[in-house]
Design a protein around this motif. Structure first.
Motif, PDB file in Angstrom:
ATOM      1  N   LYS A  52       0.832  -1.209   0.000  1.00 44.34           N
ATOM      2  CA  LYS A  52       0.000   0.000   0.000  1.00 44.34           C
ATOM      3  C   LYS A  52       0.867   1.259   0.000  1.00 44.34           C
ATOM      4  CE  LYS A  52      -1.907   1.100   3.897  1.00 44.34           C
ATOM      5  NZ  LYS A  52      -2.806   1.087   5.073  1.00 44.34           N
ATOM      6  N   TRP A  95       0.867   4.055  -2.895  1.00 45.10           N
ATOM      7  CA  TRP A  95       0.140   5.294  -2.691  1.00 45.10           C
ATOM      8  C   TRP A  95       0.980   6.477  -2.213  1.00 45.10           C
ATOM      9  CZ3 TRP A  95      -4.246   6.287  -4.858  1.00 45.10           C
ATOM     10  CH2 TRP A  95      -5.068   5.225  -5.230  1.00 45.10           C
ATOM     11  N   PRO A 131      -7.210   2.380  -0.711  1.00 43.58           N
ATOM     12  CA  PRO A 131      -7.531   1.260   0.191  1.00 43.58           C
ATOM     13  C   PRO A 131      -8.572   1.657   1.216  1.00 43.58           C
ATOM     14  CG  PRO A 131      -5.396   2.212   0.734  1.00 43.58           C
ATOM     15  CD  PRO A 131      -5.832   2.867  -0.534  1.00 43.58           C
ATOM     16  N   ARG A 132      -9.543   0.797   1.412  1.00 46.33           N
ATOM     17  CA  ARG A 132     -10.604   1.031   2.391  1.00 46.33           C
ATOM     18  C   ARG A 132     -10.236   0.373   3.716  1.00 46.33           C
ATOM     19  NH1 ARG A 132     -11.296   3.427  -2.430  1.00 46.33           N
ATOM     20  NH2 ARG A 132     -13.128   4.775  -2.316  1.00 46.33           N
ATOM     21  N   HIS A 166      -5.410  -4.379   6.924  1.00 49.51           N
ATOM     22  CA  HIS A 166      -4.158  -3.689   6.632  1.00 49.51           C
ATOM     23  C   HIS A 166      -3.949  -2.470   7.514  1.00 49.51           C
ATOM     24  CE1 HIS A 166      -5.902  -0.185   4.526  1.00 49.51           C
ATOM     25  NE2 HIS A 166      -6.892  -1.026   4.278  1.00 49.51           N
ATOM     26  N   ASN A 167      -5.029  -1.913   8.078  1.00 54.74           N
ATOM     27  CA  ASN A 167      -4.887  -0.707   8.920  1.00 54.74           C
ATOM     28  C   ASN A 167      -5.711  -0.800  10.205  1.00 54.74           C
ATOM     29  OD1 ASN A 167      -7.517  -0.246   8.041  1.00 54.74           O
ATOM     30  ND2 ASN A 167      -7.116   1.820   7.300  1.00 54.74           N
ATOM     31  N   GLY A 204      -5.629   5.222   4.528  1.00 52.53           N
ATOM     32  CA  GLY A 204      -6.668   4.679   3.675  1.00 52.53           C
ATOM     33  C   GLY A 204      -7.722   5.733   3.404  1.00 52.53           C
TER      34      GLY A 204
END
Length: 297
Positions: free
Chosen positions: A69, A73, A144-145, A149-150, A219
């Motif tokens: 990511k 980004w 990214p939603r 990952h977060n 995100g």
């Protein structure tokens, strides 16, 4: 019901391991000194790579999800932001007994923010808000939603309700604040967020905000998670300037307060019975959250 799952299984990362990874994958940098960064992180282990770069290695599989990511980004975000961010220079592969992808970043000069290091608290708050305004204005197409990952930053606070209920331990006012935050509606407009706007990720030079680092939890979604810093670091005057610059409505402010409360209650629960700096600071922040909620200041 919480969707967070069990805590991550972290692994140790040593400087010799990083040297082998660099030598194997980036021989052009093999002669550079590798040494740990002081307070080099928890989710990721960070090492100096020479004088101008750093190697950032995830400490668990969950944190490794952020590597691709950031590689994708951060180069897109950087030109649209008013302060430097750590745009990756290279992506490393698993190797040398290290199981995850990892990154090489430029080294951004500065010292982590703290109340005693900030020269002008109101200007600092306004500068930080300006950075977040710019971040929120970036196009979210393909972003990214919230997810693993977060740790579901940018999603609903309800994800953390089970954890917070356990930590509340009969605290009536804190429970009211949390209930208010859960009930505060979001307009559903997705915006970019950093996800971990904390003192250690805000770098100062000469007391002024100079860079923002560690976008592993970034995100697109509800940006209220980025407001927690208003209670954890900013002064009352700074908090007012911060809110005014962001033009935050009451519902968003309540959700931001909820994010600050979740984080602080977790620290209070973990440090219960202790009297060290972390425990004292967590109780101070909890008092700040409660006082601001009662007075609106």
């Amino acid at each position: 019901m919480s969707t967070l799952g069990p805590p991550p299984q972290r692994i140790a990362v040593e400087a010799d391991q990083v040297r082998r990874l660099v030598a194997e994958q980036f021989p052009q940098w093999a002669g550079l000194e590798v040494r740990p960064v002081a307070n080099g992180g928890w989710d990721n282990r960070t090492f100096h790579l020479g004088d101008t770069m750093s190697a950032r290695l995830p400490s668990a599989a969950e944190y490794a999800l952020a590597v691709a990511k950031e590689q994708r980004w951060l180069p897109a975000l950087a030109p649209q932001l008013p302060l430097p961010i750590p745009v990756p220079l290279a992506e490393g592969r698993p190797g040398a007994d290290f199981p995850f992808a990892w990154s090489v970043h430029p080294w951004l000069d500065g010292e982590p923010a703290s109340a005693d290091r900030i020269a002008d608290p109101v200007r600092f708050a306004a500068d930080l808000a300006g950075f977040l305004v710019a971040l929120q204005s970036v196009d979210t197409t393909g972003a990214p939603r919230p997810g693993k990952h977060n740790w579901f930053r940018g999603g609903t606070l309800g994800t953390y309700d089970e954890l917070v209920q356990r930590a509340l331990d009969g605290q009536g006012l804190a429970r009211e604040i949390w209930t208010t935050a859960l009930a505060a509606p979001w307009d559903g407009v997705e915006r970019w967020f950093h996800g971990d706007v904390a003192a250690g990720n805000l770098l100062l030079r000469e007391g002024k905000l100079a860079a923002v680092i560690d976008f592993g939890t970034c995100g697109a979604g509800d940006p209220a998670c980025d407001l927690a810093i208003a209670w954890t670091l900013l002064t009352a005057d700074g908090r007012r300037a911060f809110r005014a610059r962001l033009a935050v409505d009451d519902a968003t402010w309540a959700r931001g307060r909820g994010w600050a409360l979740w984080k602080t209650l977790g620290t209070c629960a973990r440090t219960r019975g202790r009297a060290d700096r972390e425990a004292v600071e967590a109780r101070r922040v909890l008092d700040e959250i409660c006082a601001e909620y009662l007075t609106g200041r």
